[in-house]
Design a protein around this motif. Structure first.
Motif, PDB file in Angstrom:
ATOM      1  N   LYS A   1       0.846  -1.206   0.000  1.00  0.00           N
ATOM      2  CA  LYS A   1       0.000   0.000   0.000  1.00  0.00           C
ATOM      3  C   LYS A   1       0.882   1.256   0.000  1.00  0.00           C
ATOM      4  CE  LYS A   1      -3.613   2.456   2.566  1.00  0.00           C
ATOM      5  NZ  LYS A   1      -2.900   3.727   2.663  1.00  0.00           N
ATOM      6  N   HIS A   2       1.958   1.208   0.804  1.00  0.00           N
ATOM      7  CA  HIS A   2       2.865   2.358   0.827  1.00  0.00           C
ATOM      8  C   HIS A   2       3.479   2.591  -0.552  1.00  0.00           C
ATOM      9  CE1 HIS A   2       3.096   3.695   4.980  1.00  0.00           C
ATOM     10  NE2 HIS A   2       3.070   2.444   5.387  1.00  0.00           N
ATOM     11  N   HIS A   3       3.853   1.468  -1.191  1.00  0.00           N
ATOM     12  CA  HIS A   3       4.631   1.614  -2.423  1.00  0.00           C
ATOM     13  C   HIS A   3       3.770   2.003  -3.623  1.00  0.00           C
ATOM     14  CE1 HIS A   3       8.396   1.286  -4.482  1.00  0.00           C
ATOM     15  NE2 HIS A   3       7.851   0.561  -5.431  1.00  0.00           N
ATOM     16  N   PHE A   4       2.569   1.370  -3.732  1.00  0.00           N
ATOM     17  CA  PHE A   4       1.783   1.612  -4.951  1.00  0.00           C
ATOM     18  C   PHE A   4       0.761   2.744  -4.812  1.00  0.00           C
ATOM     19  CE2 PHE A   4       3.763  -2.546  -5.701  1.00  0.00           C
ATOM     20  CZ  PHE A   4       4.439  -2.226  -6.872  1.00  0.00           C
ATOM     21  N   PRO A   5      -0.355   2.553  -4.048  1.00  0.00           N
ATOM     22  CA  PRO A   5      -1.285   3.693  -4.031  1.00  0.00           C
ATOM     23  C   PRO A   5      -0.687   4.947  -3.402  1.00  0.00           C
ATOM     24  CG  PRO A   5      -2.128   1.890  -2.648  1.00  0.00           C
ATOM     25  CD  PRO A   5      -0.881   1.406  -3.312  1.00  0.00           C
ATOM     26  N   ASP A   6       0.026   4.773  -2.263  1.00  0.00           N
ATOM     27  CA  ASP A   6       0.530   5.967  -1.552  1.00  0.00           C
ATOM     28  C   ASP A   6       1.783   6.551  -2.215  1.00  0.00           C
ATOM     29  OD1 ASP A   6      -1.498   5.460   0.196  1.00  0.00           O
ATOM     30  OD2 ASP A   6      -0.246   4.651   1.805  1.00  0.00           O
ATOM     31  N   ARG A   7       2.521   5.721  -2.907  1.00  0.00           N
ATOM     32  CA  ARG A   7       3.766   6.134  -3.595  1.00  0.00           C
ATOM     33  C   ARG A   7       4.737   6.883  -2.679  1.00  0.00           C
ATOM     34  NH1 ARG A   7       3.863   5.008  -8.743  1.00  0.00           N
ATOM     35  NH2 ARG A   7       5.532   6.454  -9.221  1.00  0.00           N
TER      36      ARG A   7
END
Ligand code: HEM
Ligand code: HEM
Length: 184
Positions: free
Chosen positions: A160-166
């Motif tokens: 979640k940190h890496h993809f949606p939240d970037r």
């Protein structure tokens, strides 16, 4: 003195991934060995116990480093529930990474089956009787199950940190990702 900082040391990253591989390997090995018997099962469980003790020692090292190196800044976009869940998961991991190997030692290291770390270092026998061993046997299985749940939660959090939240949370545990992200 613990400080707040924005990246993990190389040692902390190495310990994180080493512990992760050993824990996942140990869970896989134990579940695989459930279908085996005799010498084959004994050999796999011997390695399981030694890897488990290694995880205990590496976790103590990792915890010491964590206390010395201090705490990481959380990304500013995180909501209240995320700010609560992230450290709760990490503390849960530390508790389980101590409880799982210690409970294993408490029920499995006996005079009939002494625990010798990789056939090199003889470890003390557990002083517990049958009832105590039964308790820690059940605790061992339950704690390992909880660890599996936490790993799923933890990996979903990292993704979640890496993809949606970037943001750079996964990249601070996997530094090569940082270089591949123009906006990180
Ligand atoms: C990273 C640490 C460890 C993990 C993740 C782990 C995980 C597991 C899992 C998933 C099982 C199968 C569940 C079950 O049979 O109830 C298991 C069984 C077992 N573990 Fe561990 N374990 C660890 C460390 C240890 C240590 C340090 C010892 C002993 C010194 C140990 C001794 C055993 C034994 C003897 C069994 C078989 C229990 C049975 O036959 O019912 N484990 N472990
Ligand atoms: C058995 C497997 C794993 C265990 C026991 C574990 C345990 C931990 C612990 C205890 C921390 C907190 C470190 C600290 O003290 O600050 C942490 C951080 C982290 N882990 Fe894992 N981990 C596992 C697997 C993974 C996997 C598979 C991923 C990636 C998909 C991952 C990604 C991360 C990231 C990105 C952080 C940093 C979080 C932050 O900076 O706030 N971990 N892990």
């Amino acid at each position: 003195m613990a400080t707040v900082h924005s990246s993990y040391s190389r040692t902390a990253i190495t310990l994180h991934w080493l512990i992760a591989v050993l824990v996942l390997g140990n869970i896989t090995g134990a579940l695989y060995a459930e279908g085996l018997e005799g010498a084959e099962r004994g050999a796999i469980m011997g390695i399981h116990k030694s890897i488990g003790i290694t995880v205990l020692v590496l976790t103590l090292w990792r915890l010491g480093l964590r206390l010395k190196e201090g705490f990481l800044l959380l990304p500013a976009h995180m909501k209240g529930w995320e700010i609560a869940l992230a450290p709760a998961t990490h503390i849960g991991f530390y508790v389980l990474l101590l409880a799982i190997p210690l409970s294993g030692w408490a029920f499995a290291a006996s005079p009939e089956r002494p625990l010798v770390w990789f056939n090199l270092i003889a470890l003390p026998d557990s002083p517990l009787g049958k009832a105590g061993r039964g308790f820690f046997h059940d605790l061992h299985g339950l704690a390992a199950l909880l660890a599996i749940v936490l790993v799923v939660l933890h990996v979903l959090g990292a993704l979640k940190h890496h993809f949606p939240d970037r943001d750079d949370v996964l990249a601070r545990m996997l530094p090569f990702l940082r270089k591949n992200r123009p906006d990180a």
